[in-house]
Design a protein around this motif. Structure first.
Motif, PDB file in Angstrom:
ATOM      1  N   ALA A 178      24.033 -10.312  38.642  1.00  0.00           N
ATOM      2  CA  ALA A 178      22.835 -11.300  39.214  1.00  0.00           C
ATOM      3  C   ALA A 178      21.526 -10.028  38.855  1.00  0.00           C
ATOM      4  O   ALA A 178      21.751  -9.544  38.063  1.00  0.00           O
ATOM      5  CB  ALA A 178      23.260 -10.708  40.962  1.00  0.00           C
ATOM      6  N   GLU A 179      20.706 -11.258  38.289  1.00  0.00           N
ATOM      7  CA  GLU A 179      19.403 -11.001  38.059  1.00  0.00           C
ATOM      8  C   GLU A 179      18.791  -9.802  38.868  1.00  0.00           C
ATOM      9  O   GLU A 179      17.897  -8.957  39.134  1.00  0.00           O
ATOM     10  CB  GLU A 179      18.681 -11.880  37.420  1.00  0.00           C
ATOM     11  CG  GLU A 179      17.558 -12.052  36.340  1.00  0.00           C
ATOM     12  CD  GLU A 179      16.769 -12.968  36.161  1.00  0.00           C
ATOM     13  OE1 GLU A 179      15.392 -12.932  36.411  1.00  0.00           O
ATOM     14  OE2 GLU A 179      16.711 -14.507  36.474  1.00  0.00           O
ATOM     15  N   LYS A 180      18.684 -10.566  40.239  1.00  0.00           N
ATOM     16  CA  LYS A 180      18.412  -9.241  41.357  1.00  0.00           C
ATOM     17  C   LYS A 180      19.294  -9.738  42.727  1.00  0.00           C
ATOM     18  O   LYS A 180      19.361 -10.730  42.623  1.00  0.00           O
ATOM     19  CB  LYS A 180      17.038  -9.674  41.556  1.00  0.00           C
ATOM     20  CG  LYS A 180      15.565  -8.659  40.472  1.00  0.00           C
ATOM     21  CD  LYS A 180      14.557  -9.708  41.151  1.00  0.00           C
ATOM     22  CE  LYS A 180      13.666  -8.252  40.541  1.00  0.00           C
ATOM     23  NZ  LYS A 180      12.382  -8.200  40.668  1.00  0.00           N
ATOM     24  N   MET A 206      17.427  -4.828  54.665  1.00  0.00           N
ATOM     25  CA  MET A 206      18.289  -3.955  55.262  1.00  0.00           C
ATOM     26  C   MET A 206      16.977  -3.248  56.336  1.00  0.00           C
ATOM     27  O   MET A 206      15.456  -3.532  56.467  1.00  0.00           O
ATOM     28  CB  MET A 206      18.548  -2.861  54.385  1.00  0.00           C
ATOM     29  CG  MET A 206      17.203  -2.245  53.401  1.00  0.00           C
ATOM     30  SD  MET A 206      18.051  -1.250  52.381  1.00  0.00           S
ATOM     31  CE  MET A 206      16.761  -0.699  51.112  1.00  0.00           C
ATOM     32  N   ASP A 207      17.723  -1.758  57.003  1.00  0.00           N
ATOM     33  CA  ASP A 207      16.374  -2.080  58.021  1.00  0.00           C
ATOM     34  C   ASP A 207      15.176  -0.596  57.503  1.00  0.00           C
ATOM     35  O   ASP A 207      15.449  -0.203  56.499  1.00  0.00           O
ATOM     36  CB  ASP A 207      17.010  -1.151  59.871  1.00  0.00           C
ATOM     37  CG  ASP A 207      17.796  -0.176  59.211  1.00  0.00           C
ATOM     38  OD1 ASP A 207      17.734   0.875  58.157  1.00  0.00           O
ATOM     39  OD2 ASP A 207      18.556  -0.184  60.109  1.00  0.00           O
ATOM     40  N   LEU A 265      16.348  -5.111  42.269  1.00  0.00           N
ATOM     41  CA  LEU A 265      16.679  -4.528  44.076  1.00  0.00           C
ATOM     42  C   LEU A 265      14.914  -5.543  43.987  1.00  0.00           C
ATOM     43  O   LEU A 265      14.131  -5.521  43.593  1.00  0.00           O
ATOM     44  CB  LEU A 265      16.341  -3.937  44.548  1.00  0.00           C
ATOM     45  CG  LEU A 265      17.336  -3.064  44.933  1.00  0.00           C
ATOM     46  CD1 LEU A 265      17.298  -1.460  45.000  1.00  0.00           C
ATOM     47  CD2 LEU A 265      18.843  -3.577  44.965  1.00  0.00           C
ATOM     48  N   GLU A 266      15.385  -6.989  45.466  1.00  0.00           N
ATOM     49  CA  GLU A 266      14.042  -7.459  45.821  1.00  0.00           C
ATOM     50  C   GLU A 266      14.574  -7.032  47.037  1.00  0.00           C
ATOM     51  O   GLU A 266      15.116  -7.445  48.145  1.00  0.00           O
ATOM     52  CB  GLU A 266      13.958  -8.865  45.642  1.00  0.00           C
ATOM     53  CG  GLU A 266      12.689  -9.758  46.388  1.00  0.00           C
ATOM     54  CD  GLU A 266      13.496 -11.219  46.252  1.00  0.00           C
ATOM     55  OE1 GLU A 266      12.840 -11.602  47.561  1.00  0.00           O
ATOM     56  OE2 GLU A 266      13.482 -11.031  45.575  1.00  0.00           O
ATOM     57  N   ILE A 267      13.785  -6.286  48.131  1.00  0.00           N
ATOM     58  CA  ILE A 267      13.862  -5.890  49.073  1.00  0.00           C
ATOM     59  C   ILE A 267      12.941  -6.369  50.352  1.00  0.00           C
ATOM     60  O   ILE A 267      11.878  -6.536  49.707  1.00  0.00           O
ATOM     61  CB  ILE A 267      13.472  -4.528  49.025  1.00  0.00           C
ATOM     62  CG1 ILE A 267      14.883  -3.220  48.233  1.00  0.00           C
ATOM     63  CG2 ILE A 267      13.818  -3.580  50.323  1.00  0.00           C
ATOM     64  CD1 ILE A 267      14.810  -2.070  48.644  1.00  0.00           C
ATOM     65  N   HIS A 268      13.949  -6.436  51.900  1.00  0.00           N
ATOM     66  CA  HIS A 268      12.647  -7.441  52.871  1.00  0.00           C
ATOM     67  C   HIS A 268      13.796  -6.147  53.945  1.00  0.00           C
ATOM     68  O   HIS A 268      15.118  -6.067  53.886  1.00  0.00           O
ATOM     69  CB  HIS A 268      13.358  -9.012  52.892  1.00  0.00           C
ATOM     70  CG  HIS A 268      12.997  -9.092  51.626  1.00  0.00           C
ATOM     71  ND1 HIS A 268      12.409 -10.138  51.642  1.00  0.00           N
ATOM     72  CD2 HIS A 268      13.247  -9.851  50.471  1.00  0.00           C
ATOM     73  CE1 HIS A 268      11.875 -10.620  50.545  1.00  0.00           C
ATOM     74  NE2 HIS A 268      12.323 -11.028  49.357  1.00  0.00           N
ATOM     75  N   TYR A 269      12.393  -5.815  54.285  1.00  0.00           N
ATOM     76  CA  TYR A 269      12.835  -5.071  55.788  1.00  0.00           C
ATOM     77  C   TYR A 269      12.670  -5.404  56.850  1.00  0.00           C
ATOM     78  O   TYR A 269      11.909  -6.433  57.091  1.00  0.00           O
ATOM     79  CB  TYR A 269      11.761  -3.825  55.748  1.00  0.00           C
ATOM     80  CG  TYR A 269      12.149  -2.573  54.283  1.00  0.00           C
ATOM     81  CD1 TYR A 269      13.555  -1.463  54.564  1.00  0.00           C
ATOM     82  CD2 TYR A 269      10.577  -2.203  53.580  1.00  0.00           C
ATOM     83  CE1 TYR A 269      13.434  -0.721  53.246  1.00  0.00           C
ATOM     84  CE2 TYR A 269      11.222  -1.683  52.909  1.00  0.00           C
ATOM     85  CZ  TYR A 269      12.378  -0.798  53.086  1.00  0.00           C
ATOM     86  OH  TYR A 269      12.566   0.515  51.388  1.00  0.00           O
ATOM     87  N   THR A 270      13.436  -5.830  57.793  1.00  0.00           N
ATOM     88  CA  THR A 270      13.627  -5.771  58.659  1.00  0.00           C
ATOM     89  C   THR A 270      12.583  -5.472  59.606  1.00  0.00           C
ATOM     90  O   THR A 270      12.415  -4.016  59.950  1.00  0.00           O
ATOM     91  CB  THR A 270      14.594  -5.731  59.843  1.00  0.00           C
ATOM     92  OG1 THR A 270      15.222  -4.489  60.242  1.00  0.00           O
ATOM     93  CG2 THR A 270      16.145  -6.635  59.416  1.00  0.00           C
TER      94      THR A 270
END
Length: 206
Positions: free
Chosen positions: A97-99, A104-105, A131-136
């Motif tokens: 995977a590229e990213k 996650m929280d 990583l491309e991070i998205h927080y709840t």
């Protein structure tokens, strides 16, 4: 909230898989007396008394559209444990995977600092760039699909008494393999338009 919902609305892309991650803990509980096996006319009989053997930690990731998940049972829930789980995810489960788009929280161990605490700077940077991070949002853990998968795991696999971490790892590994073989995916239906109607009270009033 809308940021996470927009991530869930993306089409499947193996170069940018959406993966949800969560962690929890579960008690290791042993028997004081061995249960009496089930027999015609009565179910298994379990003594009310039990013994606590400590706590195990659960790290779980699930790819909703890919129907794959990974569960690790550890003795602790530290920055280092999280960092090693993420490294294994990137290098073993998503090496091509590229990213990885990670939902996650915002627990204080769920950040890039944990990677730098655990690994040399060059390695930590290499992992962070994938990583491309998205927080709840705060009080919005229900948006994390991994929380749903944790609930399934606890209900299907961890509802009974398990006395030691070795046995727990064995049973969870079998559950994990069965779910992946079935490619059990998650059909998330709650969209941004739904949120703007049903959760209107959460939006700022201008």
């Amino acid at each position: 909230m809308e940021d996470v919902l927009e991530v869930y609305a993306r089409k499947y892309d193996p170069n940018f898989p959406v993966v949800c991650m969560d962690e929890s803990s579960v008690q290791l509980i042993g028997e004081v007396q061995q249960p009496i096996p089930a027999a015609p006319g009565h179910p298994q009989l379990v003594d009310d008394e039990y013994v606590r053997n400590g706590v195990a930690s659960i790290f779980l990731e699930v790819e909703p559209l890919g129907g794959q998940r990974q569960v690790d049972i550890t003795e602790r829930r530290t920055r280092t444990d999280w960092a090693h789980f993420i490294k294994d995810m990137l290098e073993q489960r998503y090496p091509d995977a590229e990213k990885v788009v990670l939902v996650m929280d915002n627990l204080n161990t769920h950040n890039m600092a944990s990677l730098y605490t655990t690994f040399p700077p060059e390695e930590a940077r290499r992992l962070a760039e994938r990583l491309e991070i998205h927080y709840t949002p705060k009080h919005g853990s229900w948006l994390n699909i991994a929380e749903i998968e944790l609930s399934v795991l606890k209900r299907q696999c961890l509802a009974g008494r398990i006395a030691c971490i070795t046995k727990m790892r064995s049973e969870v590994r079998a559950w994990n393999t069965d779910r992946n073989n079935r490619q059990t995916n998650v059909d998330w239906q709650f969209r941004t338009d739904d949120a703007r109607i049903k959760l209107k009270r959460l939006y700022p009033k201008l």
